[in-house]
Design an enzyme around this catalytic site. Structure first.
Site, short mmCIF file in Angstrom:
data_model
loop_
_atom_site.label_atom_id
_atom_site.label_comp_id
_atom_site.label_asym_id
_atom_site.label_seq_id
_atom_site.Cartn_x
_atom_site.Cartn_y
_atom_site.Cartn_z
N PHE C 148 36.77 29.94 38.53
CA PHE C 148 36.10 29.63 37.26
C PHE C 148 36.39 28.22 36.76
O PHE C 148 35.65 27.69 35.97
CB PHE C 148 36.54 30.65 36.19
CG PHE C 148 37.92 30.38 35.65
CD1 PHE C 148 38.13 29.47 34.60
CD2 PHE C 148 39.03 31.02 36.18
CE1 PHE C 148 39.40 29.22 34.12
CE2 PHE C 148 40.31 30.77 35.71
CZ PHE C 148 40.50 29.86 34.67
N LYS C 172 29.75 32.52 46.71
CA LYS C 172 30.00 33.43 45.61
C LYS C 172 30.82 32.68 44.57
O LYS C 172 32.04 32.56 44.65
CB LYS C 172 30.77 34.67 46.06
CG LYS C 172 30.70 35.79 44.99
CD LYS C 172 31.90 36.67 44.95
CE LYS C 172 33.01 36.14 44.09
NZ LYS C 172 32.75 35.80 42.69
N GLU C 175 32.18 34.78 38.64
CA GLU C 175 31.24 35.51 37.81
C GLU C 175 31.47 35.21 36.33
O GLU C 175 30.67 35.62 35.49
CB GLU C 175 31.34 37.01 38.09
CG GLU C 175 32.60 37.69 37.60
CD GLU C 175 33.79 37.53 38.53
OE1 GLU C 175 33.80 36.59 39.37
OE2 GLU C 175 34.73 38.34 38.40
N ARG C 176 32.53 34.49 36.00
CA ARG C 176 32.76 34.16 34.58
C ARG C 176 31.89 32.99 34.11
O ARG C 176 31.56 32.89 32.95
CB ARG C 176 34.23 33.80 34.38
CG ARG C 176 35.13 34.97 34.64
CD ARG C 176 36.56 34.65 34.26
NE ARG C 176 37.47 35.37 35.16
CZ ARG C 176 38.73 35.06 35.34
NH1 ARG C 176 39.27 34.03 34.68
NH2 ARG C 176 39.47 35.75 36.17
N SER C 225 43.69 32.00 42.93
CA SER C 225 45.13 32.17 42.74
C SER C 225 45.79 32.50 44.07
O SER C 225 45.14 32.94 45.02
CB SER C 225 45.38 33.31 41.74
OG SER C 225 45.01 34.53 42.33
N CYS C 280 44.17 23.27 39.12
CA CYS C 280 45.25 23.44 40.10
C CYS C 280 45.96 22.12 40.34
O CYS C 280 47.00 22.07 40.98
CB CYS C 280 44.72 24.02 41.41
SG CYS C 280 43.64 22.91 42.29
N GLU C 382 52.71 29.96 37.45
CA GLU C 382 51.56 29.13 37.09
C GLU C 382 50.97 29.68 35.78
O GLU C 382 50.52 30.83 35.73
CB GLU C 382 50.51 29.20 38.20
CG GLU C 382 49.34 28.28 37.97
CD GLU C 382 48.35 28.27 39.15
OE1 GLU C 382 48.23 29.30 39.83
OE2 GLU C 382 47.73 27.23 39.39
#
Lengths: 499, 499, 499, 499
Positions: C148, C172, C175-176, C225, C280, C382
């Site tokens: 996201f 893909k 979806e957020r 993640s 990141c 994190e």
């Protein structure tokens, strides 16, 4: 007295009616003669190379490379013998000779990686069904003309890569110290290099002129002084050849106020006085930023020079040997006189050095000038002797302007611990080889060697990746196959009829 | 009548007291004048380039590259206008002009990949704690001298890569058809190229001589005839520059007995007569292996030629336009006369071609000779016109010997379906660009263009990867940092005192 | 309320019975729905990609590349629209969105250089008459699963290079915030990408599992993640695929006593709080060497934070927008509570921030901890939020040991002016991307992105040169042609009989 | 009876309570025992490698490379001894063993070019004043698991490049023929490889499982059967490692109607029966295009097979030795029975071969099947024995569809003289290594080895350029220096205070 002969077509042969004496600069004695090739002799060498070319060019690169690997082994096994010849004819101390040879061996080693280096670029489908690729093919006969100061190493910058790429070669080493290059060439034959692939001719202007004008010679590599480099470049190019001609240098070392002074001074000692300063990567000028820096550097240099021992290169414990010839000795000493006359401060005077038992040798002690100025001849000209000049400036900018204004741009270095200063210097300075806390930034064998400005004429540097490009010409193939006859319908008809 | 001006420092300016007429070869009419730069004007352009250099050299490569990307878009948008100028001044048909421009755009595109192409080689730990890397740095002012036959494309081989590498540039296009190159340069300014980075001067010998001798010009790229290429190479090199000089050609196509004859003939038609044969990659010689092959090829060519339409390049349906100038027309026609006199069989005679309404134009129909022999002038010399000669040989070996014996070695091709024949040919033939069933093996923009023998002087080819090397000089940096003062003990003392 | 659809075979289509809400984090409102693909839908996308593969793989690389060039133009033209979607769904400020898109465009640009990047290695004469070369051929269907936090950029790390190399792709996105990646994909179709070459499916675990297990998918790129990255790597590999899976990070910035503190602090502000720390490559830890350094850094950070403005990302003058979801907001706030409980000093507390008129938004102000210790959860884990922790150490060695002991090894940087410290750090630190006075050392598009340790699973990094290798498989061809039949004797017999 | 020990930390040591017999397949006798490492022993080897890593990683690449050069010399000097061990334990004839060793030596040679291969990419000015470069750094401890069929060569594919890149290594050779790999490792120590840099453990599943799961092992290279390769890839990856796992093969040779049949048959003989077909690059299937082609091939093969001599590998004049174990012998013989049962035509039956005096050996004569069909197990499965099957097809297209439908995609070749057929085949076939008139297209050491489909799991191939990437991880450094403090004003203040 024996004579150093030419190596043509795998044989040691005389050639030419003239010869020249070879001296031992440690004693001043003539130790042998060297044959000087006339045009006919050089042409014979070129012809041998020309004849050896087709078979050698078709020998797979890996097979060529392995001969060089074997040569590397032979050079390591014969190192003492080669270095004794270097010292005997050139004068440099044995440790220096060993360092020179080691560098030369590294060039042989790099050339033995040729199969990797010769890879071309392949593109599938540059258009529909069309492929294109490049090959780096051999040129034919190539030639090298090398200087006295690295009699074994500089030839090894050239011919191993040239032959690894599939060329054949004619080498004309310096006639002042020709023996080590010849011995190396004989070892190459012993390693399996076919006769004619590498030929050695000794000579002077006549030999040089022949190599530069014979149409069979496709490429010439030269290392020497700038006026000759310029002549070689212009003449070789006017005869349609590719030429790389490396000339003179006047390398500046910049010492910043934040430098590690003891390390910098130790580095300068070797860079200024090693091999009597007879190196195109020697550092004859130390540019000190700030008076305090200069004072510290000069004081430390003076102390170090006091510990130096001058004498015959083959003797143990000697730091610096003689200059290469009497004429050169006098020229260098003249520069010291000149510097004094021009008003530089002669902090250490090496002119009166005596080497008992070797009174005929061409010995000059280390000389150190302070307050050297850009208008002086000792600043502007390449001395090629054990003379270090200290120039005092007030900023890095001033130092860089000096360097960029100089005719030469071979090497330079900066002593600092500041990342920004180092990067600014290395990015902008108009010099081809830059050291950061490295006094003699001679690139390792897998990088390339070359100066800028009037230190190099040509577009490709010596040894390393550039040498692969210099000793090969690109061939680009574009391939499309006709319609699928064999693959499809007509396939069954013709083979029956063709066999 | 308007005058084509110089583009210096971002401005269209006059310069020099002389000018020359520009003709439309389709009509023979003078359509405009072109200013001919005198030495002062050329020096002004060089000075502008010199001043623009420092800032441009420091502009990040990606930013430079993006200006070229924008130029690519502008060239696509202005293609019709550019091609109309090409056809008007050169004569070639519009489709040819479009093909030329498309090739030129591909060179702009490749130059826009510069950040990838400029990557140097980085070696960690060449010794303990010592790193070494190379940078490909810009040269400074560079120059290009380009021919009439590809007035838009050949300049685009040169300056886009030169400026992508951080150089500035002075272009001297052909004074016979100068307008398209100038328009492209104006579009480059519109794309964001700073003034002075690219300058255009029109001129003749005087301008050329200035570019070759001015010490501020570091590199010269040239495309033209071999005698001039040789002069450019010798003169530029004698003035210490790097030079690549591309000269003439006489490209042979070999037709093997197993070739797909209809395809080969179709390919030969375009290669021999496209752009009136005024291409250094044209194919003026078809070498047929075996009499049957030759008979079939000649018959098929004759049939194809009969269908060709000659006329003004801008008219629809025209296959071949006029030759570039009246003088050139007469020279080419003279070669046809000569061929007949020498005893070759003139199968198709294009000398009498008439183009109604364009009687002043320089039209010559396609000419086809059979039984051309190696001693004939039409075999030995570059005609640069719509004249194709068929040579008959009995084996591929004979064909290859012919090709290798010829003065030129630009391009060549073989028509065959046999893998072995193709590989033997492409491996051994002494020619720089080889086509396998590809008649004009012009390398794509991401490979490099260059001939061998007297077709190219220099060691690096035009455009593609070689151009990156030609327009940059290697800088090698060797870096070692002094002992770990800051990192270890002394770290805490000095920063407090220095701020 | 409209629904974000899948893009399959060039069409926007529904697929799957489930959907999920998409929120605007600036307001907390649901702004649209996103369809969640079931297995069948994902398989449909894979099938479309599979069918598009053969023709796309055979399309010349330059033609593929040019579609990407056109996409680059379209992205520039549609930048505002794309960035509005990013900000609306992700929350980051518009300038950040623009920065993200710009980076993505650079990846498209790099992919458009594919013809250069796809060149294989060609070796003539690996043995007598034997040639060998490599081609980098396409894999087939490839897939990307993206996070996201960079909804537009990370997809552009992947699919442009994948398709430039001749693969087809199923993406893909998160979806957020799925809309910007979808819009970019539609622009790619508009730029000329054939239907089926790029498909987009939205979804959750089910879609991911399908991509990881379908045998037609040859390679999977993932960014997210570390636990999911590990699952993706293990699962994809267990199904025989090649996988590169980029996971979490906890990047340390080391501030040395000799650093330029104002610059370092300014850099840290952006690195810690930009995009709410949801990067990141964010820097959530500043490791200060020496107490005085730490004191100075903390004081300066506190002063800078006081000037920051928090609010909706689309509003002018806002420095930091909301967190991405309510759940994530609560998680990050929980970490701040945790840090206080663990005993770190909360110098600036952003927990109570209010944004009038946007009370439903997920806003958290910048938080600053001092005296963070390695055992604390706020050190080890994190957080992915606007929380910066200062760790105090006494030497660079201690700082490096901390970094090397941490689970992650994505990025790190050092602020110093000392060349030795920088080189020691960059050489030895066990982290994949190292900045020297550069806080977010995200490599430019023509280098590659990737961490070490548990920040990346796989052997090739994302984008840049490594991506070319990831999205292609090597094919090595070795070629020797049979004896010279056609070229020599038998040449004349068979063609006559075969035609 | 002596026991083959482990080599850990430079010492030959026992380890583990279990051992296994080593047989001489020429006689069936047990000739020695081999220790089988338990988990503790393997961990000891890993620990030794871990401890040796920091110093080895910091050793300059050239120094590492030279140890490999010395190893190359030692391998040449000890070739007879090594090959005697290979033949004694594996069974292959001595000439084959020598060929294997020679290939292995070439991999050592290539690894000794590491300084060239490890060069990273350097970009000046990725932004104003910002440089970026990549380094290929060592991974740490790496491991190799190798098969019985090339006991000396396959280990040399792996560990020399791994250690050249700065890694340390744990090798687990096949426990069936462990002695030659161990001897080579001892020679590496003699060449100067420090203890712990290369460790050898013998073992079975337990050792493999330890290597795949120990977190200190960063990368695993495997060569063996496909099911194990798949397990190794899945397991190693699930433990976060990078893995390259090479599996089985079923290589098809296509014989076109225009092939040079005698040459093709001669090539097939070696490819099918050399080393008893126990090679992953063996050719067990000849796909003949056209009935006439098939008839000619089968007849010629039959004639050649009749001349073959089967016997102990160490005996003079023997063409084919025994299979490696009794179990394998029975498995292969079972496939021959199976082929007969499935309806293939057994043209030559090698099942009854007798070797007088060596009745205990595992000898099977060459077997030739005609009319092999794709549904048969002898077509689908890897037999790894001296069994060649001829498949008859009607077109190249049919042959290619067969090959592409097969599970494996290691190597393949085509015999033809047609350029178009060869190019179509090599471009489209879904196989990693393609020969054009080369039966075993094993890439030379400076290219890379790897199959496609289920013949290789991973994204980088074995040895050659890919191995450099497999055994290193990219580190990208981005560097900007702070403002020019030292270079400009503040320069004079701090050095005085800091010293």
């Amino acid at each position: 007295m024996n004579t150093v002969l030419h190596l043509i077509d795998g044989q040691l042969v005389p050639g030419g009616s003239r010869s020249a004496p070879v001296y031992n600069p440690a004693t001043g004695a003539v130790i042998r003669e060297v044959a000087l090739a006339d045009t006919t002799t050089v042409q014979r060498a070129i012809e041998s190379a020309q004849e050896a070319f087709p078979a050698w060019r078709n020998t797979p690169p890996l097979k060529r490379a392995r001969i060089l690997s074997r040569l590397k082994e032979l050079l390591e096994q014969n190192a003492e013998k080669i270095c004794a010849l270097i010292t005997e004819e050139h004068g440099k101390v044995l440790a220096d000779a060993m360092g020179e040879l080691q560098r030369g061996i590294e060039n042989v080693e790099y050339a033995s990686w040729a199969p990797e280096l010769l890879k071309g670029e392949h593109s599938r489908n540059v258009g529909p069904g069309i492929d294109s690729w490049s090959e780096h093919q051999a040129l034919g006969v190539t030639a090298g003309i090398t200087p006295f100061n690295f009699p074994a190493m500089v030839p090894l910058w050239m011919w191993p890569m040239a032959v690894a790429c599939g060329n054949t070669f004619v080498l004309k080493p310096s006639e002042r110290d020709p023996s080590s290059a010849l011995l190396v060439a004989e070892l190459a034959l012993a390693a399996g290099l076919p006769p004619g692939v590498l030929n050695v001719v000794h000579g002077d202007k006549e030999a040089v002129a022949t190599l530069l004008t014979d149409p069979r010679v496709k490429a010439v590599s030269f290392v020497g002084s700038t006026p000759i480099a310029e002549y070689v470049y212009a003449t070789g190019c006017a005869h349609g050849k590719r030429v790389q001609a490396l000339g003179g240098a006047k390398n500046h070392a910049v010492v910043m106020p934040d430098a590690d002074i003891p390390n910098a001074v130790s580095a300068l000692m070797g860079a200024a006085y090693g091999s009597c300063g007879e190196r195109c990567m020697a550092v004859p000028l130390a540019v000190c930023v700030g008076e305090a820096t200069a004072d510290a550097v000069v004081a430390a240099l003076q102390a170090e020079i006091a510990k130096m021992k001058v004498g015959p290169g083959a003797a143990p414990g000697v730091d610096m040997g003689p200059l290469v010839t009497k004429a050169h000795f006098e020229k260098v000493r003249g520069y010291v006189d000149q510097g004094v006359a021009e008003g530089a401060t002669l902090v250490v005077d090496g002119r009166g050095v005596q080497v008992p038992g070797f009174e005929g040798g061409y010995y000059l002690g280390a000389c150190l000038f302070d307050h050297v100025k850009p208008h002086m001849r000792i600043y502007r000209e390449e001395i090629f002797g054990p003379v270090l000049g200290v120039v005092r400036v007030q900023s890095l900018q001033e130092a860089m302007e000096l360097i960029d204004a100089h005719e030469y741009g071979n090497g330079t270095c900066i002593f600092t611990r500041d990342g920004e200063a180092a990067r600014h210097f290395s990015d902008h300075i108009q010099v081809g080889m830059v050291g950061i806390n490295v006094p003699l930034p001679v690139p390792v064998a897998y990088h390339s060697f070359g100066g800028w400005k009037r230190s190099l004429f040509g577009d490709l540097h010596a040894y390393g990746p550039d040498a692969v490009r210099f000793y090969t010409k690109r061939k680009t193939i574009t391939q499309r196959w006709p319609s699928a006859g064999v693959r499809e319908g007509t396939v069954f008809s013709f083979p029956s009829s063709s066999r």
